[in-house]
Design an enzyme around this catalytic site. Structure first.
Site, PDB file in Angstrom:
ATOM      1  N   TRP A  99       0.820  -1.216   0.000  1.00 26.25           N
ATOM      2  CA  TRP A  99       0.000   0.000   0.000  1.00 26.25           C
ATOM      3  C   TRP A  99       0.853   1.264   0.000  1.00 26.25           C
ATOM      4  CZ3 TRP A  99      -4.267  -0.491  -2.183  1.00 26.25           C
ATOM      5  CH2 TRP A  99      -5.073  -1.622  -1.986  1.00 26.25           C
ATOM      6  N   ASP A 169      -1.495   6.752   6.515  1.00 33.09           N
ATOM      7  CA  ASP A 169      -2.554   5.859   6.032  1.00 33.09           C
ATOM      8  C   ASP A 169      -2.895   4.907   7.175  1.00 33.09           C
ATOM      9  OD1 ASP A 169      -4.161   3.970   4.854  1.00 33.09           O
ATOM     10  OD2 ASP A 169      -2.859   3.598   3.127  1.00 33.09           O
ATOM     11  N   LYS A 193     -12.614  -1.281   6.396  1.00 36.45           N
ATOM     12  CA  LYS A 193     -11.877  -2.235   7.215  1.00 36.45           C
ATOM     13  C   LYS A 193     -12.287  -2.131   8.686  1.00 36.45           C
ATOM     14  CE  LYS A 193      -8.578  -2.673   3.687  1.00 36.45           C
ATOM     15  NZ  LYS A 193      -7.765  -1.833   2.827  1.00 36.45           N
TER      16      LYS A 193
HETATM   17  C1  LIG Z   1      -7.194  -1.342   1.813  1.00 42.68           C
HETATM   18  C2  LIG Z   1      -6.122  -0.368   1.935  1.00 42.68           C
HETATM   19  C3  LIG Z   1      -5.975   0.679   1.016  1.00 42.68           C
HETATM   20  C4  LIG Z   1      -6.881   0.842  -0.170  1.00 42.68           C
HETATM   21  O1  LIG Z   1      -8.159   1.201   0.244  1.00 42.68           O
HETATM   22  P1  LIG Z   1      -9.335   1.608  -0.738  1.00 42.68           P
HETATM   23  O2  LIG Z   1     -10.301   2.272   0.184  1.00 42.68           O
HETATM   24  O3  LIG Z   1      -9.861   0.332  -1.338  1.00 42.68           O
HETATM   25  O4  LIG Z   1      -8.807   2.523  -1.769  1.00 42.68           O
HETATM   26  C5  LIG Z   1      -4.968   1.591   1.224  1.00 42.68           C
HETATM   27  N1  LIG Z   1      -4.144   1.488   2.273  1.00 42.68           N
HETATM   28  C6  LIG Z   1      -4.243   0.488   3.171  1.00 42.68           C
HETATM   29  C7  LIG Z   1      -3.296   0.421   4.322  1.00 42.68           C
HETATM   30  C8  LIG Z   1      -5.236  -0.472   3.027  1.00 42.68           C
HETATM   31  O5  LIG Z   1      -5.344  -1.461   3.923  1.00 42.68           O
END
Ligand SMILES: *Cc1c(COP(=O)(O)O)cnc(C)c1O
Length: 359
Positions: A99, A169, A193
Site C-alpha cells: 500500500w 494511512d 476495514k
Molecule cells: C485497503 C487499503 C488501502 C486501499 O483502500 P481503498 O479504500 O480500497 O482505496 C490503502 N491502504 C491500506 C493500508 C489499506 O489497507
C-alpha cells in the site's frame, strides 16, 4: 460463522441489527436513511453526531478538519499530494510494502511532484519495518502506512519525530490502535476495514496544512470539501450513517484504548499458537506484528489450500492470504469477536494434529 476478511470486513452485530430495525423508517421519518435529503436536518444532525463521536474517540483538536469523502484510501494517494505538497513539491515515502508503494506511485503521477523513498523494509521482504526514519532533505510531508494490511506489520510507535509533517494511512487500524492525531498533519482511512461500509473515506487534516493549496477541482480540494462540511455534492449518506453507529458502538465499548487492549489480546492468542506450532508460522518478526492483520503459512501451498477449504466448511471464512504473500491471513478488526480467534486456534490445533498423524 466468523468472517476473517481483510476488507470489506466484519461489522458489529449490534450495529447491523440497529440498521435493520430502522432501515425502512429512519427516526420515524417514514423514509429510509437512503432516501433522505442530504440537505435535511435528519442528515446534517446525523453527520454532525458522527463527526463529534469521531472527534471524541480520536481526541481530534479543533484546528483539524474531519472530512467524509469518497474514492477510498486510493484517492487520498493523489489528493494528499495535490493539496499538501506545495512548498518543496517533494514527498518522502517510507516503503513498507504494497500500500505504501501504491501511494508513492500515485503521488508520482501528480504533475510536478517528486516522490522519494527515504527508508524501506524491502531487505527483509517487508517482514520488518524501518525503525527510525531520519530525513536528510526537506519535504512537504513524510508518508507513512501505519498498518500494512497485506504484510501484517504495524507501527505501534511512530518512527519519525522531526519537523516535516506526517501523512498517515490508517486504513486498517484506525480506531483500533491509539495514536496522537497531533503527531500528524493528515490521517486518512478507507472505511471498509475498521469503520463501516465501503464508499466512505475518513480524512482528518490540520486546517493550516492545506492553506497554500492551488485551486483544485472541487471534489479534489480539502479546502472546498471542508467549507461545505463534506457535502459539496451528494455525500455517501448510508455509509456515513453506518459509520456513525459504529462510532457510537466504539464509545459504548470504552473507546480506542479499550479496543487496542482487546485487539492485542485477540492477536496474542493467535501469535502464541503460531509461535508454538510445528506446522504454522508467522512470517513477521515479533516486534512488528500487526494486531489487526495476521498472515500465517505452513510453507506448503497444497496444505495451505486444504486448510483454507476445511476452515471454510467449519464456519471460519475468508482466511485466504493476499495473493502477494500467499498462505493465510486472519484479520481481527475491532468488531471481530474473541470467540472467533479461539475457534480458529482450536481448528488449527485439530488440523495440525491430523497432519501429524497422517505423516
Ligand atoms: C485497503 C487499503 C488501502 C486501499 O483502500 P481503498 O479504500 O480500497 O482505496 C490503502 N491502504 C491500506 C493500508 C489499506 O489497507
Amino acid at each position: 460463522m466468523y468472517n476473517f476478511a481483510a476488507g470489506p470486513a466484519v461489522l458489529p452485530a449490534e450495529v447491523l441489527r440497529q440498521v435493520q430495525s430502522e432501515l425502512i423508517s429512519y427516526k420515524n421519518s417514514g423514509m429510509s436513511v437512503m432516501e433522505i435529503s442530504h440537505r435535511s436536518s435528519l442528515y446534517t444532525e446525523m453527520e454532525a453526531e458522527a463527526e463529534a463521536d469521531l472527534r471524541k474517540l480520536m481526541s481530534i483538536p479543533e484546528d483539524y478538519d474531519v472530512l467524509f469523502l469518497q474514492g477510498g484510501a486510493t484517492l487520498q494517494f493523489a489528493m494528499a499530494p495535490l493539496n499538501l505538497a506545495n512548498r518543496t513539491r517533494r514527498i518522502g515515502f517510507v516503503d513498507t510494502g504494497h500500500w505504501s508503494q501504491r501511494a508513492e506511485e500515485e503521488a508520482k503521477l501528480v504533475t510536478g511532484i517528486k516522490a522519494e523513498v527515504v527508508a524501506s523494509g524491502e531487505a527483509s521482504n517487508y517482514t520488518e519495518l524501518p525503525q527510525a526514519v531520519e530525513l536528510t532533505e526537506n519535504y512537504d510531508y513524510l508518508h507513512l502506512t501505519l498498518n500494512n494490511t497485506i504484510e501484517g506489520t504495524m507501527y505501534k510507535e511512530l518512527p519519525y519525530t522531526g519537523k516535516v509533517p506526517l501523512v498517515g494511512d490508517l486504513s486498517s487500524n484506525i480506531l483500533g490502535q491509539e495514536y496522537n492525531v497531533t503527531d500528524f498533519g493528515m490521517i486518512y482511512a478507507g472505511a471498509q476495514k475498521n469503520i463501516g461500509p465501503a464508499g466512505l473515506t475518513v480524512v482528518v487534516v490540520k486546517h493550516s496544512f492545506f492553506k497554500d493549496a492551488p485551486q483544485l477541482p472541487a471534489m479534489l480540494s480539502y479546502a472546498k470539501q471542508a467549507a461545505k462540511h463534506s457535502a459539496l455534492n451528494t455525500p455517501p449518506v448510508f455509509a456515513i450513517y453506518v459509520a456513525g453507529l459504529v462510532f457510537k458502538w466504539l464509545v459504548q465499548q470504552g473507546g480506542v484504548a479499550q479496543m487496542q487492549q482487546r485487539n492485542e489480546a485477540k492477536a496474542q492468542l493467535l501469535y502464541d499458537y503460531l509461535d508454538a506450532s510445528q506446522l504454522f508460522k508467522s512470517p513477521v518478526k515479533k516486534q512488528w506484528r500487526s494486531t489487526t492483520n495476521v498472515p500465517f503459512i505452513t510453507g506448503n501451498q497444497e496444505l495451505d489450500q486444504r486448510f483454507i477449504a476445511q476452515a471454510q466448511s467449519n464456519g471460519l471464512v475468508n482466511l485466504k492470504g493476499h495473493r502477494l504473500v500467499g498462505g493465510m491471513r486472519a484479520s481481527l478488526y475491532n468488531a471481530f469477536p474473541r470467540t472467533g480467534v479461539e475457534k480458529l486456534v482450536e481448528f488449527m490445533q485439530t488440523f495440525e494434529e491430523t497432519v501429524r498423524r497422517t505423516r
